[in-house]
Write a protein that holds these residues in place. Structure first.
Motif, PDB file in Angstrom:
ATOM      1  N   LEU A 211      -6.746  -8.125   2.639  1.00  0.00           N
ATOM      2  CA  LEU A 211      -5.889  -6.943   2.561  1.00  0.00           C
ATOM      3  C   LEU A 211      -4.699  -7.322   1.698  1.00  0.00           C
ATOM      4  O   LEU A 211      -4.531  -8.490   1.339  1.00  0.00           O
ATOM      5  N   THR A 212      -3.877  -6.342   1.333  1.00  0.00           N
ATOM      6  CA  THR A 212      -2.683  -6.636   0.539  1.00  0.00           C
ATOM      7  C   THR A 212      -1.438  -6.405   1.384  1.00  0.00           C
ATOM      8  O   THR A 212      -1.485  -5.656   2.372  1.00  0.00           O
ATOM      9  N   PRO A 213      -0.322  -7.020   1.019  1.00  0.00           N
ATOM     10  CA  PRO A 213       0.924  -6.753   1.747  1.00  0.00           C
ATOM     11  C   PRO A 213       1.259  -5.261   1.786  1.00  0.00           C
ATOM     12  O   PRO A 213       1.830  -4.778   2.769  1.00  0.00           O
ATOM     13  N   GLU A 214       0.861  -4.544   0.730  1.00  0.00           N
ATOM     14  CA  GLU A 214       1.149  -3.115   0.644  1.00  0.00           C
ATOM     15  C   GLU A 214       0.302  -2.291   1.613  1.00  0.00           C
ATOM     16  O   GLU A 214       0.613  -1.120   1.873  1.00  0.00           O
ATOM     17  N   ASP A 215      -0.771  -2.892   2.166  1.00  0.00           N
ATOM     18  CA  ASP A 215      -1.616  -2.192   3.147  1.00  0.00           C
ATOM     19  C   ASP A 215      -0.975  -2.159   4.539  1.00  0.00           C
ATOM     20  O   ASP A 215      -1.359  -1.337   5.378  1.00  0.00           O
ATOM     21  N   ILE A 216      -0.036  -3.038   4.789  1.00  0.00           N
ATOM     22  CA  ILE A 216       0.462  -3.231   6.152  1.00  0.00           C
ATOM     23  C   ILE A 216       1.169  -2.005   6.732  1.00  0.00           C
ATOM     24  O   ILE A 216       0.922  -1.650   7.893  1.00  0.00           O
ATOM     25  N   PRO A 217       2.025  -1.305   5.984  1.00  0.00           N
ATOM     26  CA  PRO A 217       2.622  -0.093   6.561  1.00  0.00           C
ATOM     27  C   PRO A 217       1.576   0.920   7.033  1.00  0.00           C
ATOM     28  O   PRO A 217       1.744   1.544   8.086  1.00  0.00           O
ATOM     29  N   GLU A 218       0.502   1.057   6.284  1.00  0.00           N
ATOM     30  CA  GLU A 218      -0.565   1.991   6.666  1.00  0.00           C
ATOM     31  C   GLU A 218      -1.293   1.508   7.917  1.00  0.00           C
ATOM     32  O   GLU A 218      -1.650   2.295   8.789  1.00  0.00           O
ATOM     33  N   ILE A 219      -1.492   0.186   8.011  1.00  0.00           N
ATOM     34  CA  ILE A 219      -2.134  -0.386   9.198  1.00  0.00           C
ATOM     35  C   ILE A 219      -1.280  -0.124  10.432  1.00  0.00           C
ATOM     36  O   ILE A 219      -1.787   0.289  11.477  1.00  0.00           O
ATOM     37  N   LEU A 220       0.031  -0.346  10.313  1.00  0.00           N
ATOM     38  CA  LEU A 220       0.935  -0.089  11.432  1.00  0.00           C
ATOM     39  C   LEU A 220       0.922   1.389  11.819  1.00  0.00           C
ATOM     40  O   LEU A 220       0.887   1.730  13.003  1.00  0.00           O
TER      41      LEU A 220
END
Length: 251
Positions: A211-220
């Motif tokens: 995954l990318t660091p930019e995916d994390i807000p969406e995961i949260l």
């Protein structure tokens, strides 16, 4: 009746966490037995938070009430003679009657350590997560910073202890390297069950390109645990810093 706060440190490898449990050994139960021998009668400790089985604490605060008149400066030595070598009381302080180690705690810091080398190091067994493939700490740091702020952290918790809310505020979440040792430090006003270990697993997924660091807000935002990384092993996790209104406890 005095209210005594203890500054502790412990290696959690031999214990099933802080909390007293019916059938397995815990740090709290071991401490309470030692305290009862020192102070006389049953002693009940209040800890600053739960740590899971195998998790360590370089800093930990617990308090108890007692009628014992043993001077606080003598308590650490007395307690340490009645506890195993992997639990140590560094200091004892008399605190306000209403002080409660967990309720009075303003925020906490945990550190997760990863030994990132092609060759294992026996001195890090159960004390850091061995990861032989080279990790890019800059990518990991970018991923870690994505967890900062106030969010619903359901996506990075394991099902376990129920809480009224899964919203927490992460004051900082950073990754740094010193030689072969990587450290993820996260400070928050509170933590969910396995939250730090799941954050670390997600940061590792970013380093692995899953995954990318930019995916994390969406995961949260999704609240979906299956989208985040795995829960990494407990041996690399340490409680490392605590904040209280009583400045003596922050030293």
């Amino acid at each position: 009746m005095r209210n005594i706060a203890l500054k502790l440190m412990y290696n959690g490898t031999a214990y099933h966490g802080w909390q007293v449990q019916k059938t397995v050994s815990s740090v709290c139960e071991t401490m309470e037995k030692g305290l009862s021998n020192v102070c006389g009668g049953n002693v009940k400790l209040v800890g600053c938070g739960r740590t899971d089985a195998g998790v360590h604490a370089e800093r930990y605060i617990a308090n108890f009430h007692t009628e014992s008149r043993i001077p606080v400066e003598r308590l650490p030595f007395a307690i340490n003679t009645h506890t195993p070598e992997d639990i140590v009381v560094r200091e004892a302080l008399e605190v306000a009657e209403d002080f409660n180690a967990i309720l009075s705690c303003q925020k906490k810091e945990y550190t997760y350590r990863i030994y990132n080398s092609r060759i294992k190091n026996p001195f890090y067994v159960n004390r850091a997560y061995f990861y032989p493939k080279h990790l890019d700490e800059e990518v990991m740091d970018r991923a870690a910073r994505a967890f900062e702020g106030t969010h619903d952290f359901r996506a990075v918790r394991s099902v376990g202890t129920e809480t009224k809310t899964t919203v927490r505020t992460v004051h900082y979440c950073r990754v740094s390297r010193s030689g072969d040792l990587l450290e993820l430090k996260v400070c928050a006003d509170g933590f969910l069950y396995n939250m730090v270990r799941a954050i670390t697993g997600t940061v590792l997924y970013a380093a692995e390109g899953k995954l990318t660091p930019e995916d994390i807000p969406e995961i949260l935002a999704s609240g979906d645990r299956s989208l985040a990384g795995p829960t990494v092993p407990p041996g690399g996790l340490y409680m490392t810093r605590l904040w209280y209104e009583d400045e003596r406890l922050n030293e």
